[in-house]
Enzyme design. Structure first.
Site, PDB file in Angstrom:
ATOM      1  N   ASP A   1      29.237  43.199  20.751  1.00  0.00           N
ATOM      2  CA  ASP A   1      29.895  42.016  20.184  1.00  0.00           C
ATOM      3  C   ASP A   1      28.989  41.071  19.491  1.00  0.00           C
ATOM      4  O   ASP A   1      28.824  40.150  20.194  1.00  0.00           O
ATOM      5  CB  ASP A   1      30.971  41.440  21.015  1.00  0.00           C
ATOM      6  CG  ASP A   1      32.107  40.836  20.318  1.00  0.00           C
ATOM      7  OD1 ASP A   1      31.971  40.636  19.163  1.00  0.00           O
ATOM      8  OD2 ASP A   1      32.819  40.151  21.114  1.00  0.00           O
TER       9      ASP A   1
ATOM     10  N   THR B   1      37.477  45.642  30.755  1.00  0.00           N
ATOM     11  CA  THR B   1      38.156  46.574  31.568  1.00  0.00           C
ATOM     12  C   THR B   1      39.160  47.055  31.051  1.00  0.00           C
ATOM     13  O   THR B   1      39.906  46.486  30.158  1.00  0.00           O
ATOM     14  CB  THR B   1      38.839  45.599  32.873  1.00  0.00           C
ATOM     15  OG1 THR B   1      39.802  44.788  32.511  1.00  0.00           O
ATOM     16  CG2 THR B   1      37.453  44.766  33.632  1.00  0.00           C
TER      17      THR B   1
ATOM     18  N   ARG C   1      50.032  38.931  24.337  1.00  0.00           N
ATOM     19  CA  ARG C   1      49.098  39.182  25.399  1.00  0.00           C
ATOM     20  C   ARG C   1      48.537  37.527  25.535  1.00  0.00           C
ATOM     21  O   ARG C   1      47.879  37.036  24.338  1.00  0.00           O
ATOM     22  CB  ARG C   1      47.924  39.817  24.462  1.00  0.00           C
ATOM     23  CG  ARG C   1      46.509  39.816  25.200  1.00  0.00           C
ATOM     24  CD  ARG C   1      45.645  40.954  24.709  1.00  0.00           C
ATOM     25  NE  ARG C   1      45.228  40.516  23.128  1.00  0.00           N
ATOM     26  CZ  ARG C   1      44.068  40.152  22.833  1.00  0.00           C
ATOM     27  NH1 ARG C   1      43.159  40.141  23.771  1.00  0.00           N
ATOM     28  NH2 ARG C   1      43.799  39.933  21.683  1.00  0.00           N
TER      29      ARG C   1
END
Lengths: 507, 58
Positions: A100, A108, A247
């Site tokens: 990144d 995970t 989320r």
């Protein structure tokens, strides 16, 4: 209580002699050294849009867009393509591992239990350490060093983000108001400790504080994640059916090494988020008078009293956490076997933090680090403003079992764990069987060379007659996951996957 | 490939069983091995953090 969660952790990377190193190249090289079974460079970036805001609009730009453009221009000078620079690897445990920008990042797979979360986080650390070993075998004279921390002490922070799958039915402003005080005050047990005070792009001075990240928050809520970071991040990328799910992307947390700190961080946050589905009055939740000031004041308080002002009057971080604990006990699913121990540990830790903060050094990163380094500092007569302390701080986080100070504490028996460590280590690189990660992981393992592309919410596999796209947008029931896993285990060809109810055949 | 005979775990395993998910307990040994830790700490280059530079991440 039905909530799923996961962590995305960026690691710091350097070499023992870092003169003239290119951290981007180091990160790419490290990620590409992974030999863990998985499928490389199949990640679908076209579905990612970090500009979509949970408040109901699309942001025209992010503060980081200009930096990103500069990085993109610099990266364009490299001989590698964009996909090669990212070097995404979808692993057989359903995790994602990639570069990144300038940090190796391990995400995970989705987990539904705290044991699964600790197992998958441990698996990620093990993968990173295996990469370090592989790279260092090629260049032992100037070895790579990797750190699971969140700062370089010069104002450059990198994150450990948490993700919680929650109902879209929770109104955003209700969530924002209810969660602020919780996220600001939980640092008393989630903090990883830091021997420096910083602000964005700047070292301010020497001094211990309980959190690595609290120096870097200057907004109450916004969509940004790299500059002027907010306490509440409004990024709206559910990676699931957007009509049903959100989320919740938490960016305030530190990277934790201590198993109990990780357990408490995710466990208490999941419990409080679950409360938001109960329709409780917003008046029941504590409200800080100035959350941004409290964030820094609590982290930097040298007396560890953690006083803060609520809109209703003076309080402390411990008292605010007790308010949330009381709400969870009164209205949450406290009888469920997974969650009752979290409440007990939460309460005991708050009691210990109030009575004797360093008594938590057997379970929290910040107090373990402080106790260890202070013992050394006193015996070696190191001054309180000596940069040596930052080096010891860094060493606490080193992902190397022979060198990292945390691992020294763990192996020496000084750290406790909510589960036997052997149980945490035992899962290896295998997906949690209770979430859709099991389906992703099994497809990677069984059909790896045929996987054309993947995202958190789908996987596309090439068969003999057709390509099969498995949509994972709604696969959140553990029973449905188990049935799907059993079906995939039984098929012999990719084409047979078309019989799954969420499969789509493509030409 | 996973063992086809292996049954999926229940949706919510009980961490309370087998010694898991309990309150913090005393460390596993009475006295942590401080000698080993001291050696590790003495090996840390005091200037390591001064040379440590990262790009801002997320």
């Amino acid at each position: 209580m039905n909530i799923q969660f996961g962590l995305e952790t960026e690691a710091g990377i350097t070499r023992e002699n870092p003169e003239n190193i290119d951290v981007v190249a180091e990160s790419i090289n490290l990620v590409r050294s992974a030999i863990t079974p998985g499928v490389r460079m199949c990640w679908d970036y076209s579905l990612e849009d970090p500009h979509v805001d949970a408040r109901g609009f699309r942001a025209k730009e992010l503060l980081q867009d200009s930096d990103e453009a500069n990085y993109f221009a610099q990266d364009a000078q490299r001989t590698l393509s964009f996909t090669e620079i990212k070097s995404d690897l979808v692993l057989k445990n359903g995790a994602r591992f990639y570069n990144d920008h300038a940090h190796p990042e391990y995400c995970t797979p989705e987990c539904s239990t705290l044991l699964e979360l600790l197992q998958q986080d441990w698996a990620g650390d093990s993968i990173l350490m295996a990469c370090v070993k592989a790279v260092n075998e090629l260049n032992p004279k100037n070895p790579v060093r990797l750190y699971k921390n969140n700062t370089d002490f010069q104002g450059h922070s990198y994150g450990c983000h948490e993700n919680y799958l929650i109902s879209r039915g929770i109104p955003w402003e209700y969530l924002n108001e209810a969660m602020q005080a919780f996220l600001v005050t939980r640092q008393i047990f989630t903090g990883a400790g830091k021997y420096a005070w910083e602000e964005e792009d700047r070292y301010l001075g020497a001094g211990f504080q309980i959190s690595q990240r609290s120096d870097f928050f200057s907004e109450l809520q916004s969509i940004d994640t790299m500059q002027r970071r907010p306490i509440i991040n409004t990024r709206d990328e559910p990676h699931a059916n957007p009509k049903k799910y959100r989320r919740f992307h938490v960016i305030v947390g530190d990277s934790n090494l201590a198993p109990y700190a990780n357990y408490l961080k995710v466990g208490t946050t999941a419990l409080v988020l679950d409360l938001l589905t109960r329709g409780l009055s917003l008046d029941l939740f504590p409200k800080l008078a100035d959350p941004l000031k409290a964030m820094k004041d609590i982290s930097r308080d040298p007396k560890w009293k953690w006083e803060c002002d609520l809109k209703s009057g003076a309080s402390t971080a411990v008292a605010v956490q007790r308010e949330y604990l009381k709400l969870v006990r009164a209205h949450g699913d406290v009888w469920l076997p997974q969650w009752k121990p979290v409440l007990d540990v939460w309460e005991k830790t708050l009691n210990d933090l109030e009575r004797d903060p360093l008594s938590t050094s057997d379970r929290l990163d910040w107090s373990a680090k402080y106790k260890l380094i202070e013992q050394f500092r006193t015996s070696e007569k190191v001054a309180t403003d000596d940069p040596h302390l930052m080096s010891l701080d860094l060493a606490y986080h080193e992902l190397d079992k022979e060198r990292g100070l945390f691992y020294g504490l763990l192996d020496g028996g000084a750290m406790t764990s909510p589960f036997p460590m052997e149980r945490i280590k035992s899962t290896g690189i295998n997906a949690p069987l209770t979430t859709r990660a099991a389906v992703r992981g099994l497809c990677i393992e069984k059909f790896g060379p045929l996987v054309e592309s993947a995202q958190w919410d789908y996987i596309l596999i090439r068969g003999e007659k057709r390509r099969i796209k498995l949509s994972l947008l709604d696969l959140f029931s553990s029973d449905a996951v188990a049935q799907t896993v059993a079906f995939i285990q039984g098929v012999e060809t990719v084409d047979q996957l078309s019989k799954l109810p969420f499969a789509k055949s493509l030409s | 490939m996973p063992d086809p005979n292996q049954k999926p775990r229940p949706a919510i395993p009980n961490p309370g069983g087998g010694g898991g998910g309990s309150e913090p307990h005393e460390p596993q040994v009475e006295r942590p091995n401080t000698d080993d830790l001291l050696k590790r700490m003495k090996k840390v280059d005091p200037d390591q953090a001064k040379r440590y530079r990262q790009r801002t991440g997320e």
